[in-house]
Design an enzyme around this catalytic site. Structure first.
Site, PDB file in Angstrom:
ATOM      1  N   GLN A  44     -11.020   1.285  -8.219  1.00  0.00           N
ATOM      2  CA  GLN A  44     -11.427  -0.118  -8.273  1.00  0.00           C
ATOM      3  C   GLN A  44     -12.821  -0.298  -7.681  1.00  0.00           C
ATOM      4  O   GLN A  44     -13.355   0.581  -6.996  1.00  0.00           O
ATOM      5  CB  GLN A  44     -10.423  -0.983  -7.518  1.00  0.00           C
ATOM      6  CG  GLN A  44     -10.209  -0.567  -6.075  1.00  0.00           C
ATOM      7  CD  GLN A  44      -8.896  -1.055  -5.508  1.00  0.00           C
ATOM      8  OE1 GLN A  44      -8.277  -1.990  -5.996  1.00  0.00           O
ATOM      9  NE2 GLN A  44      -8.432  -0.423  -4.434  1.00  0.00           N
ATOM     10  N   TYR A  74      -1.877 -15.094   5.960  1.00  0.00           N
ATOM     11  CA  TYR A  74      -1.162 -14.174   5.066  1.00  0.00           C
ATOM     12  C   TYR A  74      -0.551 -13.015   5.839  1.00  0.00           C
ATOM     13  O   TYR A  74       0.632 -12.697   5.682  1.00  0.00           O
ATOM     14  CB  TYR A  74      -2.128 -13.652   4.003  1.00  0.00           C
ATOM     15  CG  TYR A  74      -1.560 -12.569   3.122  1.00  0.00           C
ATOM     16  CD1 TYR A  74      -0.758 -12.878   2.026  1.00  0.00           C
ATOM     17  CD2 TYR A  74      -1.822 -11.221   3.368  1.00  0.00           C
ATOM     18  CE1 TYR A  74      -0.234 -11.894   1.203  1.00  0.00           C
ATOM     19  CE2 TYR A  74      -1.311 -10.226   2.556  1.00  0.00           C
ATOM     20  CZ  TYR A  74      -0.519 -10.565   1.485  1.00  0.00           C
ATOM     21  OH  TYR A  74      -0.010  -9.576   0.687  1.00  0.00           O
ATOM     22  N   ASP A  99      -6.529  -2.310   4.143  1.00  0.00           N
ATOM     23  CA  ASP A  99      -7.493  -2.931   5.052  1.00  0.00           C
ATOM     24  C   ASP A  99      -7.034  -2.861   6.506  1.00  0.00           C
ATOM     25  O   ASP A  99      -7.828  -3.085   7.423  1.00  0.00           O
ATOM     26  CB  ASP A  99      -7.758  -4.389   4.661  1.00  0.00           C
ATOM     27  CG  ASP A  99      -6.483  -5.197   4.457  1.00  0.00           C
ATOM     28  OD1 ASP A  99      -5.649  -5.243   5.376  1.00  0.00           O
ATOM     29  OD2 ASP A  99      -6.320  -5.776   3.364  1.00  0.00           O
ATOM     30  N   GLU A 119      -1.328   3.899   0.973  1.00  0.00           N
ATOM     31  CA  GLU A 119      -2.414   3.177   0.295  1.00  0.00           C
ATOM     32  C   GLU A 119      -3.055   4.112  -0.732  1.00  0.00           C
ATOM     33  O   GLU A 119      -3.363   5.254  -0.428  1.00  0.00           O
ATOM     34  CB  GLU A 119      -3.458   2.726   1.318  1.00  0.00           C
ATOM     35  CG  GLU A 119      -4.815   2.338   0.759  1.00  0.00           C
ATOM     36  CD  GLU A 119      -4.769   1.136  -0.178  1.00  0.00           C
ATOM     37  OE1 GLU A 119      -5.402   1.211  -1.251  1.00  0.00           O
ATOM     38  OE2 GLU A 119      -4.115   0.130   0.172  1.00  0.00           O
ATOM     39  N   GLY A 151       1.913   4.254  -4.390  1.00  0.00           N
ATOM     40  CA  GLY A 151       3.125   3.826  -3.703  1.00  0.00           C
ATOM     41  C   GLY A 151       4.390   4.163  -4.460  1.00  0.00           C
ATOM     42  O   GLY A 151       5.389   4.595  -3.866  1.00  0.00           O
ATOM     43  N   ASP A 168       2.086  -4.991   0.408  1.00  0.00           N
ATOM     44  CA  ASP A 168       0.865  -5.790   0.537  1.00  0.00           C
ATOM     45  C   ASP A 168      -0.066  -5.391  -0.604  1.00  0.00           C
ATOM     46  O   ASP A 168      -1.046  -4.685  -0.415  1.00  0.00           O
ATOM     47  CB  ASP A 168       0.224  -5.530   1.899  1.00  0.00           C
ATOM     48  CG  ASP A 168      -1.073  -6.306   2.083  1.00  0.00           C
ATOM     49  OD1 ASP A 168      -1.274  -7.294   1.356  1.00  0.00           O
ATOM     50  OD2 ASP A 168      -1.878  -5.900   2.942  1.00  0.00           O
ATOM     51  N   SER A 169       0.260  -5.863  -1.787  1.00  0.00           N
ATOM     52  CA  SER A 169      -0.456  -5.426  -2.987  1.00  0.00           C
ATOM     53  C   SER A 169      -1.434  -6.485  -3.464  1.00  0.00           C
ATOM     54  O   SER A 169      -1.321  -7.668  -3.126  1.00  0.00           O
ATOM     55  CB  SER A 169       0.536  -5.127  -4.117  1.00  0.00           C
ATOM     56  OG  SER A 169       1.124  -6.332  -4.575  1.00  0.00           O
ATOM     57  N   TYR A 236      -7.280 -17.897  -1.113  1.00  0.00           N
ATOM     58  CA  TYR A 236      -6.480 -17.346  -2.206  1.00  0.00           C
ATOM     59  C   TYR A 236      -6.368 -18.400  -3.309  1.00  0.00           C
ATOM     60  O   TYR A 236      -6.520 -19.598  -3.041  1.00  0.00           O
ATOM     61  CB  TYR A 236      -5.098 -16.919  -1.704  1.00  0.00           C
ATOM     62  CG  TYR A 236      -5.071 -15.594  -0.966  1.00  0.00           C
ATOM     63  CD1 TYR A 236      -6.235 -14.856  -0.766  1.00  0.00           C
ATOM     64  CD2 TYR A 236      -3.890 -15.081  -0.471  1.00  0.00           C
ATOM     65  CE1 TYR A 236      -6.228 -13.649  -0.076  1.00  0.00           C
ATOM     66  CE2 TYR A 236      -3.864 -13.859   0.215  1.00  0.00           C
ATOM     67  CZ  TYR A 236      -5.033 -13.157   0.406  1.00  0.00           C
ATOM     68  OH  TYR A 236      -5.009 -11.958   1.070  1.00  0.00           O
TER      69      TYR A 236
END
Length: 295
Positions: A44, A74, A99, A119, A151, A168-169, A236
């Site tokens: 990405q 979040y 992160d 991750e 994952g 946590d995607s 978001y």
């Protein structure tokens, strides 16, 4: 492997404009003071910049993942909705979360003995460690193990077991697409210990009701208790994002432990969004959403 696109064009005249892949017709913008990193991994496009009003910002494939100003709304909820609905969690598996922000919340729970994070993107991990040092507590905790890889493959290939799984995607496009499939949901169920709980990033009720309903229906085949809760977070899409929380044993819409039960007094006092009352309130849905997801 599909070629990774560049999203550098979203930076123009001192502003960042989000790429609205899953929410056509609207786009969030932030004024940029300085670009701190911009590059491509094998999976990405990764962008980190200093914004004028929201601190540092992490962007993946043109979509905001985290800002320093509102990330806690979040991170605290995706961590403590499942943890504090479980009476005695000892082990957690985190899928995504490169992160480090979720890790920094999870390790506040003193009952935990092990936290494993898987991750897919090592660049996200390395650049987040560099630019978001406030999350170093999670990386440095002796209970934490980090696996770099997919994952779904990790759960399939390893006989790992956990009391809680946190996913946590990012959104279900690109590298996170497999994390919204029936196969992945079944792998998570098989990974859970008896009485276990999963909590996944559950998308926005204002934009993705059909997708949320499909994800809930997939999990209703596996669990007795399937709930959609939410948090409010300015950066978001539409200022809101949800969580899918599932268990065969626990009604996760109410906590069975308080922050004071699970953490030191200092850590409990450090929470800025989560509380036992917010936990309960998160599952009280507006009428249109309740009807769409539960009728």
């Amino acid at each position: 492997m599909e070629e990774v696109k560049s999203y550098a064009h979203l930076l123009e005249k001192g502003w960042f404009r989000e790429n609205p892949t899953l929410w056509e017709g609207q786009a969030f913008t932030l004024e940029v003071e300085e670009v701190l990193f911009e590059g491509k991994s094998d999976f990405q496009h990764v962008l980190i910049f200093q914004s004028k009003s929201y601190g540092k910002v992490l962007v993946l494939d043109g979509v905001i993942q985290l800002t320093e100003r509102d990330e806690f709304a979040y991170q605290e909820m995706i961590s403590f909705l499942p943890l504090l609905a479980h009476p005695n969690p000892k082990s957690v598996v985190v899928i995504g979360g490169g992160d480090g922000a979720v890790l920094s919340q999870l390790v506040k729970d003193q009952t935990l003995e092990s936290v494993t994070l898987c991750e897919i993107d090592s660049l996200v991990i390395s650049k987040s460690k560099e630019h978001f040092p406030q999350f170093s507590r999670g990386w440095n905790d002796s209970r934490v193990t980090v696996q770099v890889g997919d994952g779904l493959a990790y759960l399939k290939e390893n006989k790992v077991k956990a009391d809680v799984i946190v996913v946590d995607s990012s959104d279900p496009v690109g590298p996170a697409e497999t994390l919204f499939t029936q196969e992945f949901y079944e792998l998570m169920k098989n990974t859970l210990n008896e009485g276990g709980i999963i909590c996944t990033q559950g998308e926005c009720m204002w934009l993705h009701l059909d997708l949320i309903r499909k994800c809930m229906d997939k999990n209703r085949k596996l669990y007795n208790n399937v709930h959609y809760g939410y948090t409010t977070i300015p950066t978001y899409p539409s200022g809101q994002i949800g969580f899918l929380v599932c268990s065969n044993t626990h009604n996760c819409s109410a906590p069975v432990r308080t922050p004071a039960d699970a953490m030191t007094a200092l850590d409990a006092d450090s929470l800025r969004y989560y509380s036992s009352d917010i936990h309960r309130a998160a599952f009280v849905l507006p009428a249109f959403c309740q009807k769409a997801l539960h009728s």
